[in-house]
Design a protein around this motif. Structure first.
Motif, short mmCIF file in Angstrom:
data_model
loop_
_atom_site.label_atom_id
_atom_site.label_comp_id
_atom_site.label_asym_id
_atom_site.label_seq_id
_atom_site.Cartn_x
_atom_site.Cartn_y
_atom_site.Cartn_z
N CYS A 149 0.83 -1.22 0.00
CA CYS A 149 0.00 0.00 0.00
C CYS A 149 0.86 1.26 0.00
O CYS A 149 0.52 2.25 -0.67
N LYS A 150 1.98 1.23 0.71
CA LYS A 150 2.88 2.39 0.69
C LYS A 150 3.48 2.58 -0.70
O LYS A 150 3.62 3.70 -1.19
N ASN A 154 2.83 5.79 -3.13
CA ASN A 154 3.97 6.53 -3.66
C ASN A 154 3.87 6.72 -5.18
O ASN A 154 4.40 7.69 -5.73
N ASN A 155 3.16 5.80 -5.83
CA ASN A 155 3.03 5.86 -7.29
C ASN A 155 1.68 6.41 -7.76
O ASN A 155 1.41 6.43 -8.97
N THR A 157 -0.52 9.75 -6.83
CA THR A 157 -0.60 10.99 -6.04
C THR A 157 -2.00 11.29 -5.53
O THR A 157 -2.16 12.07 -4.60
N VAL A 158 -3.03 10.67 -6.12
CA VAL A 158 -4.39 10.91 -5.66
C VAL A 158 -4.57 10.49 -4.20
O VAL A 158 -5.45 10.99 -3.50
N PHE A 159 -3.69 9.59 -3.72
CA PHE A 159 -3.80 9.11 -2.33
C PHE A 159 -2.84 9.82 -1.38
O PHE A 159 -2.74 9.45 -0.21
N THR A 160 -2.14 10.82 -1.86
CA THR A 160 -1.09 11.47 -1.07
C THR A 160 -1.60 11.95 0.29
O THR A 160 -0.93 11.79 1.31
N ASP A 161 -2.77 12.56 0.32
CA ASP A 161 -3.30 13.13 1.55
C ASP A 161 -4.27 12.20 2.26
O ASP A 161 -5.08 12.65 3.08
N HIS A 162 -4.20 10.92 1.96
CA HIS A 162 -5.13 9.98 2.57
C HIS A 162 -4.39 8.81 3.21
O HIS A 162 -3.31 8.43 2.79
N ASN A 163 -5.02 8.28 4.24
CA ASN A 163 -4.46 7.15 4.98
C ASN A 163 -5.37 5.95 4.84
O ASN A 163 -6.44 6.01 4.23
N ILE A 164 -4.94 4.86 5.44
CA ILE A 164 -5.77 3.66 5.54
C ILE A 164 -6.15 3.48 7.00
O ILE A 164 -5.28 3.48 7.88
N LYS A 358 -1.08 -4.14 -7.38
CA LYS A 358 -2.11 -3.12 -7.62
C LYS A 358 -3.48 -3.62 -7.18
O LYS A 358 -4.26 -2.88 -6.56
N ASN A 359 -3.81 -4.87 -7.52
CA ASN A 359 -5.10 -5.44 -7.12
C ASN A 359 -5.30 -5.34 -5.62
O ASN A 359 -6.37 -4.94 -5.12
#
Length: 377
Positions: A149-150, A154-155, A157-164, A358-359
């Motif tokens: 997930c990290k 990192n690849n 950017t849409v998830f840059t400001d989001h966590n799990i 990715k899946n």
């Protein structure tokens, strides 16, 4: 009816509007309390029309803190459109008594009914926007998924400001389905990832843990809340470079064979039994099996002193036919997982791993995507 606890992307249906503007309904007050609490803690990301957000903001019973939280939600919705486009799996919040049309939504989503909110949730000590459960066969499996997930974040950017935001729970192999069912019965949203235990590509056999989880999620929960790995076990997601860097001298023949398999057909890496190796009587049985048909071909041109000695030992009856001709890596794998979890996030990954990585990451982010904690005061 089981009430669900969830966090991920929360989407408001239009039926929520009339519920939120009615200040005489104490249920709406409890709902807003839970919503604001979970958003402040960073458990959820909210997708809504501004009409509904403004309806909540116009309530006279909001505390200053709640107003600040709702205002933050209103301001951030526009900036999260790319996230909402990317992640389609979400929890649909609706009111079943105010013109809700379920046909507008994909059945793969979760659904949270606000009708009789207090008796359905609050009275039972449930905040439906708290963390859900991610049940794994072994809690240490998350070390692999966490790195994946990290890497994915990192690849992308849409998830840059989001966590799990997920509570990771230990299932315990064959008990995993029972653990999932218990959490579901307790009103919690539960997700699970399990090994396929498949022995070769296209293996049709339904192995115990995966089979019981598929049955449970198909019949009682939601099959989209389960992911069965497209490999034998979670260890088959470890990069070869990590196995090479972790193996000691006695384990190098096994790593050499793994590399040999990848050179011939990388798909088969996902089905190598890394823990138990290969036994002579299964690879070279008296009568050909599907397993031997798939695996014996990789030994035809494999030249390794350890392997040659093992085979000769079986032929000379010096060792049993059920002996391993490629050594086990079970003792090495926990160390390999730790090494993987600490490797630099920009490490180049072997191409054959990328699709399955990715899946997995897309599933976990869709199940547990959350915002950052709010510091509004």
């Amino acid at each position: 009816m089981v009430s669900l606890i969830t966090n991920m992307i929360i989407q408001f249906d239009s039926s929520v509007y009339a519920f939120c503007v009615n200040e005489k309904d104490h249920n709406a007050k409890y709902f807003i309390d839970d919503l604001c609490s979970s958003r402040k803690l960073g458990y959820i990301v909210l997708y809504s029309t501004k009409r509904i957000i403004l309806a909540i903001l116009n309530r006279s019973d909001l505390s200053p803190l709640q107003k600040a939280i709702i205002n933050n939600i209103k301001e951030m919705i526009t900036f999260k459109l790319s996230l909402f486009e990317r992640v389609k799996f979400r929890a649909i919040v609706f009111h079943s008594q105010i013109g809700f049309d379920k046909s507008m939504y994909d059945d793969t989503n979760l659904f949270i009914d606000l009708h009789d909110y207090y008796n359905r949730y609050t009275k039972n000590g449930i905040n439906p926007f708290n963390k859900p459960k991610l049940v794994l066969e072994d809690i240490n499996d998350y070390k692999v998924y966490n790195y994946i997930c990290k890497w994915y974040k990192n690849n992308n950017t849409v998830f840059t400001d989001h966590n799990i935001s997920l509570d990771i729970e230990h299932g315990g192999g064959n008990r995993t389905a029972n653990i999932c069912e218990q959490y579901f019965s307790d009103g919690k949203t539960v997700f699970s990832i399990c090994d396929s235990d498949s022995k070769y590509p296209g293996d049709p056999k339904k192995h115990d843990t995966a089979s019981s989880l598929i049955k449970l999620f198909s019949s009682k929960i939601n099959i989209n809340q389960l992911y069965v790995l497209k490999c034998q076990e979670v260890e088959n997601l470890i990069p070869l470079s990590i196995l090479k860097g972790t193996a000691n001298g006695t384990q190098l023949p096994a790593v050499k064979f793994i590399e040999h398999v990848i050179d011939h057909d990388p798909e088969y890496y996902f089905f190598i039994d890394l823990k138990n190796g290969f036994k002579y009587n299964l690879v070279f049985p008296d009568v050909e099996t599907e397993y031997s048909r798939h695996w014996s071909k990789f030994f035809e041109d494999f030249d390794c002193e350890h392997y040659n000695r093992s085979v000769q030992g079986v032929i000379n009856k010096a060792i049993p036919t059920n002996s391993s001709i490629i050594c086990k890596l079970s003792s090495m794998l926990p160390h390999a997982i730790d090494r993987m979890n600490s490797m630099p996030i920009d490490t180049e990954i072997e191409p054959y791993l990328i699709a399955e990585w990715k899946n997995i990451a897309e599933r976990i982010y869709s199940w547990g995507c959350s915002g950052k904690q709010l510091r509004v005061f």
